[in-house]
Design a protein around this motif. Structure first.
Motif, PDB file in Angstrom:
ATOM      1  N   UNK A  30       0.237 -40.532 -59.397  1.00 51.42           N
ATOM      2  CA  UNK A  30       0.206 -39.875 -60.713  1.00 51.42           C
ATOM      3  C   UNK A  30       0.928 -38.534 -60.674  1.00 51.42           C
ATOM      4  N   UNK A  31       1.715 -38.331 -59.595  1.00 55.20           N
ATOM      5  CA  UNK A  31       2.557 -37.128 -59.512  1.00 55.20           C
ATOM      6  C   UNK A  31       3.991 -37.529 -59.185  1.00 55.20           C
ATOM      7  N   UNK A  32       4.171 -38.025 -57.947  1.00 49.04           N
ATOM      8  CA  UNK A  32       5.501 -38.483 -57.543  1.00 49.04           C
ATOM      9  C   UNK A  32       5.937 -39.686 -58.359  1.00 49.04           C
ATOM     10  N   UNK A  33       4.994 -40.597 -58.595  1.00 47.27           N
ATOM     11  CA  UNK A  33       5.269 -41.816 -59.359  1.00 47.27           C
ATOM     12  C   UNK A  33       4.446 -41.791 -60.651  1.00 47.27           C
ATOM     13  N   UNK A  34       4.870 -42.626 -61.592  1.00 40.52           N
ATOM     14  CA  UNK A  34       4.169 -42.769 -62.869  1.00 40.52           C
ATOM     15  C   UNK A  34       4.079 -41.435 -63.606  1.00 40.52           C
TER      16      UNK A  34
END
Lengths: 422, 212
Positions: free
Chosen positions: A274-278
């Motif tokens: 929920x930071x690097x991805x999405x």
């Protein structure tokens, strides 16, 4: 005629499948000459000999003629097939329920094998009673069910910068729609007792990637559930056997598979997923986070690049799927001229909340080129936007949440291509 | 939907050892970090042994494997390079994810000190600390990530929803329609035996279009 049948039938049997496959062609040519159809006038093997016994196939697969209705992978999308994606053959399906055997997979460290006796679910954090459940415990809770779509946040993501993959399976196939049975998350959380400071859940899987994600408690208590059955049977291994999380209307990444732990927290963990991805980067370099809901979207599944028109002019069924994470699909419009004019399609059944809806439009095709589009409208009044309208707001680097209108260019020969139009 | 006022008494109490074994997540403020420390030079050794085969000696990424360093000031450009240094908002996520899920294929085998050291080396690879830097639970929250302020909470309800809830045009919606782009990939066609092997983007092989 009857005298000649035994001879030709033996001949077919000796020649095996290849000879059998010729029959339709012979039939067509006989019909073209105005003669009777031998598929009707000659007794066919299946009308004379017996088929397979009931003990032949304890658990069956589709008939081999349907061998192309399978998941497909696009190897160059990811570094390796373990943390990767494949695609549901939506171009070949109808109705709304996705057969589990060809429903797409997305893993971050592969599809693990987790037996029911080895399964444990922990609830901990800001709860009155941190608990451990076995699989057998979970089956003793009051049941809950629902039909929901699970759409990967990255579905259509390869199309942000333009038309790239040629087929609805590839452009829109990171999705499946199943009937789930399990236990509502509220029921499980009630068992542990949420403390007043508990505002979020952190949910993670038993696999090496863990796929941990934070979910606000409000959503968890509203309609989330854990599922152990999908489309009537146990979850498939690749879909989280024996237990996965169901998060209706929200991006597929939150639907944690092989769910092993639910932690009640005071705030979001801000995990990798929920930071690097999405997270969705806008033109100005700022990125949206917590873009959970999947907006209203649709696609014409046939005709489409993998499902060309092969029957010539005349009656044509234009069909496709629509869905919205904000609720019920109330209307789908179809255009055959690239969005100049629209007709409202027929919904196969009334839209269901956060589930796929099938639409059909009966069309009299005169053999002209078409620019086929579909446009979904949901109960909140949201109208599926064009890709340009989305890019005007977001730019081309969002990666996720591309719900723009898809265009298929259907040529005079019935073949179709993924295009973008002005 | 049954709504239960009282617990059913299913399940059993989770033991402290069990919670400690599975609850290893680390919050942005460092909550959840274990005791321990690691320096850049130790991190380099561990990284070369356990990480560099995919992520490169300098965390720059090899092939399609993710780069962990570089990409500064690329987020507002075409094809931004998103790394720990250029993109990740919290250092806690680095520690948490490496500790729980890396190395790929051999996860959860690192000691806390190794994870501190690897995290220190990734910071060094991003020019965020000096080579004598030692990372520990005590100084963890002092590290400021360059893109910490680079995120906003989903604003579609303001930025998009009003624009997309106007009544849809049905007739004569535009003057003309031209095809502006064709699928650039020679794609698979059902029934062609060579499908699987030959499907590859002619123009896009050096980088993945998306990480789903």
């Amino acid at each position: 005629m009857s005298k000649s049948v035994p001879t030709s039938r033996r001949g077919i049997l000796r020649a095996g499948l290849a000879a059998g496959a010729l029959l339709p062609a012979a039939s067509l040519s006989a019909r073209a000459q105005g003669g009777p159809d031998p598929l009707i006038t000659e007794v066919q093997d299946w009308a004379s000999y017996t088929g397979e016994g009931v003990d032949e196939t304890p658990y069956g697969l589709p008939i081999h003629f349907e061998a192309d209705v399978i998941r497909r992978n696009v190897p160059w999308l990811t570094a390796d097939p373990i943390s990767s994606i494949n695609f549901t053959p939506i171009h070949a399906l109808d109705g709304t329920i996705t057969p589990a055997g060809c429903a797409f997979e997305r893993h971050h460290s592969g599809a693990i094998e987790l037996a029911k006796p080895d399964y444990r679910l922990m609830i901990n954090g800001l709860v009155d009673r941190p608990l451990v459940f076995t699989y057998a415990d979970l089956e003793r809770f009051p049941r809950h069910s629902g039909v929901y779509f699970c759409e990967c946040a990255a579905n259509s993501g390869m199309e942000w910068a333009g038309a790239q993959l040629n087929g609805s399976q590839y452009t829109h196939g990171m999705i499946h729609n199943m009937e789930y049975v399990g236990v509502s998350l509220k029921t499980l959380l009630d068992e542990a007792g949420i403390q007043p400071e508990g505002k979020w859940l952190y949910v993670e899987g038993a696999d090496a990637s863990s796929n941990g994600r934070s979910i606000p408690l409000e959503k968890a208590l509203d309609d989330c559930m854990i599922a152990f059955k999908a489309n009537g049977e146990a979850l498939r291994k690749e879909h989280g056997y024996p237990v996965r999380l169901i998060v209706p209307g929200w991006e597929g990444n939150l639907w944690v598979k092989w769910l092993r732990r639910i932690e009640v927290t005071s705030g979001p963990v801000e995990s990798r997923e929920e930071t690097s991805k999405y997270t969705d980067t806008l033109d100005n370099g700022i990125s949206r986070k917590w873009t959970w809901v999947m907006d209203a979207k649709s696609v014409v599944t046939a005709p489409s690049p993998q499902s060309p028109i092969q029957h010539g002019k005349g009656p044509l069924v234009i069909t496709g799927l629509a869905w919205s994470g904000r609720g019920v699909i109330t209307r789908v419009d179809v255009s055959t001229d690239g969005g100049k004019n629209w007709q409202t399609a027929r919904l196969a059944a009334p839209g269901q909340r956060m589930a796929m809806t099938r639409f059909w439009l009966e069309h009299d095709w005169n053999g002209e080129e078409m620019l086929l589009q579909s446009r979904a409208i949901d109960e909140t009044g949201y109208v599926q936007p064009t890709k340009e309208a989305l890019r005007d707001i977001r730019g081309e680097n969002s990666v996720y949440h591309n719900n723009g209108i898809q265009t298929w260019w259907v040529r005079e020969d019935g073949s179709a291509e993924n295009v973008e139009v002005s | 939907t049954p709504v239960l006022a009282d617990p059913l008494g299913l399940g059993r109490d989770a033991l402290p050892e069990e919670i400690a074994a599975w609850d290893v997540d680390v919050m942005p403020d460092g909550t959840g970090l274990p005791e321990g420390s690691g320096d850049v030079m130790t991190g380099e050794e561990v990284f070369l042994e356990k990480c560099a085969a995919c992520h490169g000696d300098f965390a720059e990424g090899l092939g399609n494997w993710p780069p962990l360093a570089g990409g500064e000031d690329t987020l507002d450009r075409k094809d931004p390079v998103k790394t720990v240094g250029s993109y990740w908002p919290h250092l806690s996520t680095v520690w948490d994810y490496v500790n729980r899920s890396m190395p790929f294929g051999q996860a959860q085998l690192l000691t806390p000190d190794e994870t501190y050291a690897i995290t220190a080396y990734i910071l060094y690879s991003n020019y965020l600390v000096e080579e004598d830097f030692v990372l520990s639970r005590e100084n963890f929250s002092e590290i400021a990530m360059p893109n910490a302020e680079g995120f906003i909470i989903d604003d579609r309800s303001d930025a998009e929803y009003p624009l997309f809830t106007v009544e849809a045009c049905m007739q004569d919606c535009k003057e003309s329609v031209e095809i502006t782009m064709h699928a650039s990939v020679i794609d698979v066609t059902p029934g062609e035996a060579a499908d699987e092997e030959e499907a590859s983007p002619a123009s896009n092989e050096e980088e993945p279009a998306v990480d789903p």
